[in-house]
Design an enzyme around this catalytic site. Structure first.
Site, PDB file in Angstrom:
ATOM      1  CG  ASP A  32      -2.081   0.999   1.045  1.00 32.81           C
ATOM      2  OD1 ASP A  32      -3.187   0.533   0.698  1.00 32.81           O
ATOM      3  OD2 ASP A  32      -1.886   2.214   1.240  1.00 32.81           O
ATOM      4  CB  SER A 118     -11.480  -6.835  -2.959  1.00 34.82           C
ATOM      5  OG  SER A 118     -11.084  -5.520  -3.299  1.00 34.82           O
ATOM      6  CB  CYS A 149     -20.807  -6.401   0.027  1.00 30.06           C
ATOM      7  SG  CYS A 149     -21.149  -4.632  -0.200  1.00 30.06           S
TER       8      CYS A 149
END
Length: 328
Positions: A32, A118, A149
């Site tokens: 990151d 993701s 999600c």
């Protein structure tokens, strides 16, 4: 299985917490652009899930916790990451920046064997929902999108109700605010997204309809969806309004989902008749929790209310995917 995480935002950090001491997965490295000391702090302290129980220390660009040592990189260019030298089997691409085949493929060029996004990803990456079509995955599939999600919540509901027959469906996902909103009013190409997230109920545009029509081509032009962001930090409630082909009763619908939760959808879908609020589903590992107390039927019109933890439930399916890929 040797794993690396690229992008340590909400999903990347929660995956770190859940994978660092996993018995069947070896978390080797994370990357990151934030300062490693800041990363260590955000991994240790989380405003939603609390303080990370094991002790943690950052030493020589290594995160040490629970007897594990994880390498920390700070590269904005993924081509500079040493996936081949580290023997990485799967990169969890959690940065949100490399979501098409060419972008995610950079990890493959760097020596990783596979990439698991993701997010939903672009049209040139296979979209597979665990618990629905995971059996279509082969050992030769290098890049996989597990959906988002909201897609993971909706797919199982639509598939089960298709046994009755769906004429049309309107979805409103009441969702906690996210990092793609603003803390105070600011410019944004979607004007509403630029408003202060903790001060208003904010409708936002989403691409859920596109994802669902890709998974259910027979339902093209029968789905509409919107997300309404509400001033909570975690948790979501999905409001399904469906016109069915056949008349049903509330009892028949609830029995359908209660049975699914105990059998073929065990671990993916949960059924409850407890009087829940969003805080109660924090840390729930299911993709969707059907609230039988809120099921209503008027003629052929069904209102179904479900819950999901948009972070914990979703990362649970990503972990399921890793374990499934490990067997191929």
């Amino acid at each position: 299985m040797r794993i690396a995480i690229n992008g340590m935002g909400r999903i990347g950090r929660l995956l770190f917490r859940r994978l660092v001491n996993h018995p069947d997965i070896d978390l080797v490295a994370v990357n990151d652009i934030m300062e490693p000391a800041n990363l260590e702090y955000l991994l240790r302290y989380d405003s939603v899930y609390g303080t990370f129980p094991p002790s943690m220390a950052l030493e020589n660009n290594q995160l040490k916790t629970g007897g594990k040592s994880v390498s920390v990189f700070q590269q904005s260019d993924p081509t500079a990451l040493p996936w081949k030298d580290l023997g990485i089997d799967v990169v969890l691409e959690c940065s949100g920046m490399f979501t098409n085949k060419a972008g995610a493929g950079i990890h493959l060029q760097g020596g990783a064997k596979k990439v698991l996004l993701s997010t939903t990803g672009s049209a040139d990456i296979p979209l597979m929902i665990y618990g629905y079509n995971q059996h279509a995955l082969t050992a030769e599939t290098p890049i996989l999108s597990p959906g988002g999600c909201m897609t993971n919540c909706s797919t199982h509901i639509l598939y089960i109700l298709n046994a009755i027959g769906i004429e049309s469906v309107q979805l409103n996902i009441l969702h906690s605010y996210t990092s793609r909103q603003e803390l105070v009013d600011a410019p944004h190409k979607q004007f509403r997204r630029g408003r202060a997230a903790a001060e208003s109920i904010i409708p936002v545009e989403i691409d859920l309809q596109t994802s669902l029509e890709k998974l259910f081509p027979m339902m093209a032009e029968k789905i509409a969806a919107v997300s309404t962001r509400v001033p909570v930090a975690n948790g979501a409630m999905a409001d399904f309004t469906l016109q069915l082909k056949n008349k049903v009763t509330k009892e028949e619908i609830n029995k359908l989902f209660r049975t699914a939760a105990l059998n073929e959808y065990k671990g993916i879908l949960e059924y409850t008749e407890d009087p829940l609020v969003s805080l109660d589903i924090k840390g729930n590992t299911h993709s969707v929790i059907v609230d039988g107390t809120l099921t209503t039927v008027v003629g052929n019109h069904l209102k179904l209310i479900t819950w999901f933890d948009n972070e914990y439930g979703y990362t649970s399916r990503m972990i399921d995917w890793l374990l499934y890929m490990r067997q191929l």
